[in-house]
Design a protein around this motif. Structure first.
Motif, PDB file in Angstrom:
ATOM      1  N   ALA A  62       0.836  -1.204   0.000  1.00 54.63           N
ATOM      2  CA  ALA A  62       0.000   0.000   0.000  1.00 54.63           C
ATOM      3  C   ALA A  62       0.871   1.254   0.000  1.00 54.63           C
ATOM      4  N   GLY A  63       0.387   2.270  -0.700  1.00 54.84           N
ATOM      5  CA  GLY A  63       1.072   3.553  -0.722  1.00 54.84           C
ATOM      6  C   GLY A  63       2.005   3.758  -1.893  1.00 54.84           C
ATOM      7  N   ARG A  64       2.273   2.691  -2.638  1.00 54.17           N
ATOM      8  CA  ARG A  64       3.114   2.785  -3.841  1.00 54.17           C
ATOM      9  C   ARG A  64       2.356   2.105  -4.963  1.00 54.17           C
ATOM     10  N   GLY A  65       2.168   2.784  -6.064  1.00 52.98           N
ATOM     11  CA  GLY A  65       1.336   2.253  -7.131  1.00 52.98           C
ATOM     12  C   GLY A  65       2.055   1.583  -8.279  1.00 52.98           C
ATOM     13  N   ASP A  66       3.368   1.496  -8.239  1.00 50.59           N
ATOM     14  CA  ASP A  66       4.106   0.981  -9.401  1.00 50.59           C
ATOM     15  C   ASP A  66       4.627  -0.437  -9.218  1.00 50.59           C
ATOM     16  N   TRP A  67       3.853  -1.290  -8.558  1.00 50.82           N
ATOM     17  CA  TRP A  67       4.281  -2.668  -8.300  1.00 50.82           C
ATOM     18  C   TRP A  67       4.165  -3.528  -9.554  1.00 50.82           C
ATOM     19  N   CYS A  68       5.158  -4.380  -9.781  1.00 47.00           N
ATOM     20  CA  CYS A  68       5.086  -5.371 -10.852  1.00 47.00           C
ATOM     21  C   CYS A  68       5.587  -6.697 -10.294  1.00 47.00           C
ATOM     22  N   GLU A  69       5.009  -7.782 -10.785  1.00 46.99           N
ATOM     23  CA  GLU A  69       5.443  -9.100 -10.335  1.00 46.99           C
ATOM     24  C   GLU A  69       6.804  -9.410 -10.952  1.00 46.99           C
ATOM     25  N   VAL A  70       7.700  -9.961 -10.156  1.00 48.85           N
ATOM     26  CA  VAL A  70       9.040 -10.333 -10.623  1.00 48.85           C
ATOM     27  C   VAL A  70       9.363 -11.727 -10.103  1.00 48.85           C
ATOM     28  N   PRO A  71      10.222 -12.472 -10.816  1.00 47.82           N
ATOM     29  CA  PRO A  71      10.560 -13.819 -10.353  1.00 47.82           C
ATOM     30  C   PRO A  71      11.624 -13.801  -9.264  1.00 47.82           C
ATOM     31  N   GLN A  72      11.690 -14.888  -8.515  1.00 47.22           N
ATOM     32  CA  GLN A  72      12.799 -15.105  -7.591  1.00 47.22           C
ATOM     33  C   GLN A  72      13.955 -15.615  -8.447  1.00 47.22           C
ATOM     34  N   ILE A  73      15.100 -14.970  -8.377  1.00 54.27           N
ATOM     35  CA  ILE A  73      16.247 -15.313  -9.211  1.00 54.27           C
ATOM     36  C   ILE A  73      17.190 -16.236  -8.440  1.00 54.27           C
ATOM     37  N   GLY A  74      17.622 -17.310  -9.112  1.00 52.09           N
ATOM     38  CA  GLY A  74      18.528 -18.278  -8.494  1.00 52.09           C
ATOM     39  C   GLY A  74      19.988 -17.912  -8.674  1.00 52.09           C
ATOM     40  N   ALA A  75      20.859 -18.780  -8.205  1.00 54.61           N
ATOM     41  CA  ALA A  75      22.301 -18.561  -8.283  1.00 54.61           C
ATOM     42  C   ALA A  75      22.808 -18.490  -9.723  1.00 54.61           C
ATOM     43  N   ASP A  76      22.053 -19.076 -10.659  1.00 52.28           N
ATOM     44  CA  ASP A  76      22.457 -19.064 -12.066  1.00 52.28           C
ATOM     45  C   ASP A  76      21.914 -17.840 -12.806  1.00 52.28           C
ATOM     46  N   ALA A  77      21.365 -16.865 -12.079  1.00 56.09           N
ATOM     47  CA  ALA A  77      20.813 -15.616 -12.635  1.00 56.09           C
ATOM     48  C   ALA A  77      19.566 -15.842 -13.484  1.00 56.09           C
ATOM     49  N   ARG A  78      18.884 -16.960 -13.258  1.00 52.16           N
ATOM     50  CA  ARG A  78      17.644 -17.265 -13.969  1.00 52.16           C
ATOM     51  C   ARG A  78      16.543 -17.469 -12.938  1.00 52.16           C
ATOM     52  N   PRO A  79      15.280 -17.303 -13.348  1.00 44.98           N
ATOM     53  CA  PRO A  79      14.169 -17.516 -12.411  1.00 44.98           C
ATOM     54  C   PRO A  79      14.169 -18.936 -11.849  1.00 44.98           C
ATOM     55  N   VAL A  80      13.863 -19.038 -10.573  1.00 39.78           N
ATOM     56  CA  VAL A  80      13.790 -20.333  -9.904  1.00 39.78           C
ATOM     57  C   VAL A  80      12.571 -21.105 -10.403  1.00 39.78           C
ATOM     58  N   ALA A  81      11.441 -20.430 -10.521  1.00 38.29           N
ATOM     59  CA  ALA A  81      10.189 -21.065 -10.963  1.00 38.29           C
ATOM     60  C   ALA A  81      10.083 -21.024 -12.488  1.00 38.29           C
ATOM     61  N   PRO A  82       9.447 -22.027 -13.080  1.00 31.78           N
ATOM     62  CA  PRO A  82       9.228 -21.999 -14.530  1.00 31.78           C
ATOM     63  C   PRO A  82       8.168 -20.961 -14.894  1.00 31.78           C
ATOM     64  N   GLY A  83       8.082 -20.652 -16.177  1.00 35.41           N
ATOM     65  CA  GLY A  83       7.020 -19.769 -16.656  1.00 35.41           C
ATOM     66  C   GLY A  83       7.435 -18.322 -16.843  1.00 35.41           C
ATOM     67  N   TRP A  84       8.734 -18.026 -16.809  1.00 36.16           N
ATOM     68  CA  TRP A  84       9.227 -16.670 -17.008  1.00 36.16           C
ATOM     69  C   TRP A  84      10.077 -16.598 -18.268  1.00 36.16           C
ATOM     70  N   VAL A  85       9.970 -15.499 -19.009  1.00 36.84           N
ATOM     71  CA  VAL A  85      10.797 -15.268 -20.196  1.00 36.84           C
ATOM     72  C   VAL A  85      11.410 -13.876 -20.100  1.00 36.84           C
ATOM     73  N   ARG A  86      12.535 -13.721 -20.768  1.00 36.92           N
ATOM     74  CA  ARG A  86      13.234 -12.431 -20.764  1.00 36.92           C
ATOM     75  C   ARG A  86      12.704 -11.584 -21.917  1.00 36.92           C
ATOM     76  N   ARG A  87      12.299 -10.354 -21.623  1.00 34.93           N
ATOM     77  CA  ARG A  87      11.855  -9.385 -22.632  1.00 34.93           C
ATOM     78  C   ARG A  87      12.662  -8.121 -22.408  1.00 34.93           C
ATOM     79  N   GLY A  88      13.639  -7.888 -23.287  1.00 34.62           N
ATOM     80  CA  GLY A  88      14.530  -6.758 -23.084  1.00 34.62           C
ATOM     81  C   GLY A  88      15.321  -6.966 -21.808  1.00 34.62           C
ATOM     82  N   GLY A  89      15.270  -6.003 -20.900  1.00 38.96           N
ATOM     83  CA  GLY A  89      15.996  -6.115 -19.649  1.00 38.96           C
ATOM     84  C   GLY A  89      15.153  -6.610 -18.501  1.00 38.96           C
TER      85      GLY A  89
END
Length: 98
Positions: A62-89
């Motif tokens: 609450a109080g900040r309106g610019d929230w976006c969902e982001v993945p948990q990143i693992g030690a290999d710099a990739r999302p831990v959970a499946p279902g994420w793709v890289r779009r630009g940065g």
């Protein structure tokens, strides 16, 4: 980020630019014993039920309106959970069905 052995963050949000001084993360996760937590920055509170943790996470956002969902990143710099793709940065949820 709050550290607890075996903690699994199941959903995570970011407010602010990832490299900015105003960047803030909120997460909901589960502990190995089945309890749930809501986390903001380096602090977390534990709850017996998932819905309790999700309700608190919404309050923490609450109080900040610019929230976006982001993945948990693992030690290999990739999302831990499946279902994420890289779009630009940024990582975004993959479209259902391909």
């Amino acid at each position: 980020m709050w550290e607890h052995p075996g903690a699994v963050r199941v959903q995570r949000w970011r407010s602010g630019h990832p490299t900015g001084s105003d960047c803030l993360h909120v997460a909901v996760g589960q502990l190995p014993d089945g309890r749930w937590f809501a986390e903001r920055g380096t602090r977390a509170r534990v709850y017996p039920h998932e819905q309790d943790a999700r309700t608190v996470a919404e309050r923490l956002k609450a109080g900040r309106g610019d929230w976006c969902e982001v993945p948990q990143i693992g030690a290999d710099a990739r999302p831990v959970a499946p279902g994420w793709v890289r779009r630009g940065g940024s990582w975004v949820r993959a479209a259902a069905g391909g």
